[in-house]
Design an enzyme around this catalytic site. Structure first.
Site, PDB file in Angstrom:
ATOM      1  N   ASN A  19       0.853  -1.175   0.000  1.00 17.74           N
ATOM      2  CA  ASN A  19       0.000   0.000   0.000  1.00 17.74           C
ATOM      3  C   ASN A  19       0.896   1.234   0.000  1.00 17.74           C
ATOM      4  O   ASN A  19       2.073   1.161  -0.341  1.00 17.74           O
ATOM      5  CB  ASN A  19      -0.991  -0.037   1.170  1.00 17.74           C
ATOM      6  CG  ASN A  19      -0.319  -0.041   2.532  1.00 17.74           C
ATOM      7  OD1 ASN A  19       0.747   0.533   2.736  1.00 17.74           O
ATOM      8  ND2 ASN A  19      -0.952  -0.701   3.500  1.00 17.74           N
ATOM      9  N   LYS A 183      -6.075   1.247  -3.317  1.00 20.70           N
ATOM     10  CA  LYS A 183      -5.096   2.018  -2.572  1.00 20.70           C
ATOM     11  C   LYS A 183      -4.730   3.306  -3.315  1.00 20.70           C
ATOM     12  O   LYS A 183      -4.715   3.354  -4.549  1.00 20.70           O
ATOM     13  CB  LYS A 183      -3.835   1.189  -2.339  1.00 20.70           C
ATOM     14  CG  LYS A 183      -4.086  -0.098  -1.567  1.00 20.70           C
ATOM     15  CD  LYS A 183      -4.705   0.167  -0.212  1.00 20.70           C
ATOM     16  CE  LYS A 183      -4.923  -1.129   0.555  1.00 20.70           C
ATOM     17  NZ  LYS A 183      -5.527  -0.881   1.887  1.00 20.70           N
ATOM     18  N   ASP A 213      -8.250   4.204  -0.249  1.00 23.19           N
ATOM     19  CA  ASP A 213      -7.631   4.004   1.063  1.00 23.19           C
ATOM     20  C   ASP A 213      -6.191   4.493   1.020  1.00 23.19           C
ATOM     21  O   ASP A 213      -5.372   3.968   0.264  1.00 23.19           O
ATOM     22  CB  ASP A 213      -7.691   2.514   1.404  1.00 23.19           C
ATOM     23  CG  ASP A 213      -7.106   2.171   2.765  1.00 23.19           C
ATOM     24  OD1 ASP A 213      -6.676   3.092   3.480  1.00 23.19           O
ATOM     25  OD2 ASP A 213      -7.091   0.977   3.112  1.00 23.19           O
ATOM     26  N   ASN A 215      -4.214   4.502   3.778  1.00 27.39           N
ATOM     27  CA  ASN A 215      -3.449   3.769   4.793  1.00 27.39           C
ATOM     28  C   ASN A 215      -2.633   4.668   5.709  1.00 27.39           C
ATOM     29  O   ASN A 215      -1.505   4.352   6.079  1.00 27.39           O
ATOM     30  CB  ASN A 215      -2.547   2.731   4.138  1.00 27.39           C
ATOM     31  CG  ASN A 215      -3.331   1.555   3.591  1.00 27.39           C
ATOM     32  OD1 ASN A 215      -3.519   1.438   2.383  1.00 27.39           O
ATOM     33  ND2 ASN A 215      -3.821   0.686   4.462  1.00 27.39           N
ATOM     34  N   GLU A 239     -10.614   6.626   2.870  1.00 26.97           N
ATOM     35  CA  GLU A 239     -10.292   5.834   4.056  1.00 26.97           C
ATOM     36  C   GLU A 239      -8.917   6.137   4.641  1.00 26.97           C
ATOM     37  O   GLU A 239      -7.952   6.351   3.913  1.00 26.97           O
ATOM     38  CB  GLU A 239     -10.369   4.347   3.693  1.00 26.97           C
ATOM     39  CG  GLU A 239     -10.067   3.405   4.856  1.00 26.97           C
ATOM     40  CD  GLU A 239     -10.290   1.961   4.476  1.00 26.97           C
ATOM     41  OE1 GLU A 239      -9.577   1.093   5.007  1.00 26.97           O
ATOM     42  OE2 GLU A 239     -11.182   1.685   3.654  1.00 26.97           O
ATOM     43  N   HIS A 322     -12.540  -4.076   9.299  1.00 21.00           N
ATOM     44  CA  HIS A 322     -11.376  -4.344   8.468  1.00 21.00           C
ATOM     45  C   HIS A 322     -11.058  -5.839   8.524  1.00 21.00           C
ATOM     46  O   HIS A 322     -11.367  -6.512   9.490  1.00 21.00           O
ATOM     47  CB  HIS A 322     -10.190  -3.534   9.014  1.00 21.00           C
ATOM     48  CG  HIS A 322      -8.840  -4.076   8.660  1.00 21.00           C
ATOM     49  ND1 HIS A 322      -8.192  -5.009   9.443  1.00 21.00           N
ATOM     50  CD2 HIS A 322      -8.021  -3.833   7.618  1.00 21.00           C
ATOM     51  CE1 HIS A 322      -7.028  -5.295   8.903  1.00 21.00           C
ATOM     52  NE2 HIS A 322      -6.890  -4.609   7.797  1.00 21.00           N
ATOM     53  N   TYR A 343     -11.029  -9.992   0.870  1.00 17.31           N
ATOM     54  CA  TYR A 343      -9.787  -9.995   0.103  1.00 17.31           C
ATOM     55  C   TYR A 343      -9.807 -11.209  -0.836  1.00 17.31           C
ATOM     56  O   TYR A 343      -9.138 -12.209  -0.586  1.00 17.31           O
ATOM     57  CB  TYR A 343      -8.580 -10.103   1.030  1.00 17.31           C
ATOM     58  CG  TYR A 343      -8.301  -8.892   1.876  1.00 17.31           C
ATOM     59  CD1 TYR A 343      -8.277  -7.623   1.324  1.00 17.31           C
ATOM     60  CD2 TYR A 343      -8.025  -9.021   3.234  1.00 17.31           C
ATOM     61  CE1 TYR A 343      -7.993  -6.506   2.101  1.00 17.31           C
ATOM     62  CE2 TYR A 343      -7.746  -7.916   4.023  1.00 17.31           C
ATOM     63  CZ  TYR A 343      -7.734  -6.662   3.452  1.00 17.31           C
ATOM     64  OH  TYR A 343      -7.453  -5.579   4.221  1.00 17.31           O
TER      65      TYR A 343
END
Length: 389
Positions: A19, A183, A213, A215, A239, A322, A343
């Site tokens: 990520n 990502k 996201d 991260n 996110e 998550h 996932y």
């Protein structure tokens, strides 16, 4: 009834993805087995669980601190009042004995893996799926119509291309997903915008089916630059924008960005979530909470987080744990949450669901297998068998 053995195995994640901040090439996961003296079909009834995906295993913490406390505890101290099942709240209390408040980190994940294994064990003692055991324990009816699920992927690969990202999401679409997460922050803003536009083609330009996201990568300036750039797309959510404990940054982005934001996967205790609620600018009816029982001492602590949300005007339907795996699917069903992630293409042997799980139009149903059904996951089965020896 008693526990005869507790085992931990560190299992390396498969794949070479990254990520915006972290490469997962070296990450592993703590897989835990809790073995009881109850014998069925010639074998002891055993509870399995793991901490979560995207961190490191906590074998040292488990072996050196947590498991010795459980093994030293009188057998009856782990049972409910009727003596018919193990009491996860008592397990949690014993597991954290002599641990100071705060500084949760890997300790919270180590205990989470252990505590969740007791939920799997209890469900197997009932010969029922874990979501039924969970719903009954917390006075819920559970969800019978499945839960909303999205395919999390869109990582950065060594051979990165927008075509690869688009094809990845097309493959997930064939599986039955119509909502996706990707990502951002691991490339330039210009490159990330091209990646977002490529992903949007899979959902015919419908931004409400795509989340992004970061991260925790962004400082406030970068976070606001991305917020301005993505605002026209009307994305499902933005996110983990900055450091998960920078509640001021989260609040300031929420004030500037009209779309939904999501965070919480790196908050490991009720006090952390309380601070997010009080100081993070989260908006009821809009924003998403992503705390993960496997990272936060297990299901007892996670349920306390949900109580805190509801006591502050938020709905449990705003909770999307998550993790992207079977354990959180059962939790989302049993506790009637908004949904969960999956996932399907990464993080094996833990990520995604077995083929027996029904998946239609981004809704997923667990199977009738006892417990969390981890034994049904083909990729994980060899590791469970290794623990059972």
């Amino acid at each position: 009834m008693k526990i005869t053995e507790i085992k931990e195995l560190s299992v390396r994640l498969e794949g070479n993805v990254a990520n915006a901040l972290v490469s997962f090439a070296e990450h592993d996961v703590s897989l835990v087995a809790v073995v009881s003296d109850v014998i069925r079909n010639g074998k002891p009834v055993t509870g399995y669980a793991f901490d979560s995906i995207g961190r490191y295993a906590q074998g040292g913490i488990l072996r050196d601190r947590i498991l010795p406390r459980l093994k030293a505890a009188p057998s009856e101290s782990l049972l409910n009042d009727a003596g018919t099942h193990f009491d996860p709240a008592k397990v949690l209390q014993i597991a954290v004995r002599n641990e100071k408040p705060g500084g949760h980190g890997d300790r919270a994940a180590a205990v989470g893996a252990l505590e969740l294994a007791f939920w799997d064990l209890n469900a197997k003692l009932n010969d029922e799926p874990a979501h039924l055991t969970i719903a009954r324990h917390f006075g819920r009816t559970g969800k019978t119509d499945g839960v909303d699920v999205y395919a999390a992927g869109g990582y950065y690969y060594p051979e990165e291309s927008t075509d690869r990202l688009r094809q990845e999401f097309e493959d997930y679409k064939v599986l039955g997903f119509n909502a996706f997460k990707m990502k951002i922050g691991g490339a330039s803003l210009v490159s990330d915008m091209k990646r977002i536009e490529s992903a949007l083609k899979v959902v015919d330009g419908d931004g409400t089916r795509l989340s992004v996201d970061a991260n925790g990568r962004f400082d406030l300036k970068t976070a606001l630059e991305y917020a301005k750039a993505i605002a026209p797309y009307g994305l499902r959510w933005y996110e983990e924008i900055g450091d998960p404990l920078d509640f001021d940054l989260n609040r300031r982005v929420a004030e500037a960005y009209a779309g939904p934001i999501a965070t919480g996967e790196n908050l490991f205790s009720v006090p952390d979530v309380k601070n997010l609620v009080l100081f993070g600018g989260m908006r009821a009816g809009k924003d998403i909470f992503q705390m993960d029982a496997g990272l936060s001492y297990g299901l007892i602590e996670y349920a306390r987080m949900l109580d805190l949300l509801e006591n502050n005007g938020f709905s449990r339907k705003s909770a999307y744990p998550h993790g992207g795996h079977l354990i959180n699917l059962h939790i989302a069903v049993g506790l009637e949450l908004g949904g969960c992630e999956a996932y399907p293409g990464v993080f094996q042997p833990f990520g995604g669901y077995p083929v027996e799980c029904a998946l239609r139009k981004s809704r997923v149903w667990p199977t009738d297998a006892p417990g969390f059904g981890l034994e049904q996951k083909t990729e994980l089965r060899p590791w469970l068998e290794q623990l059972s020896k």
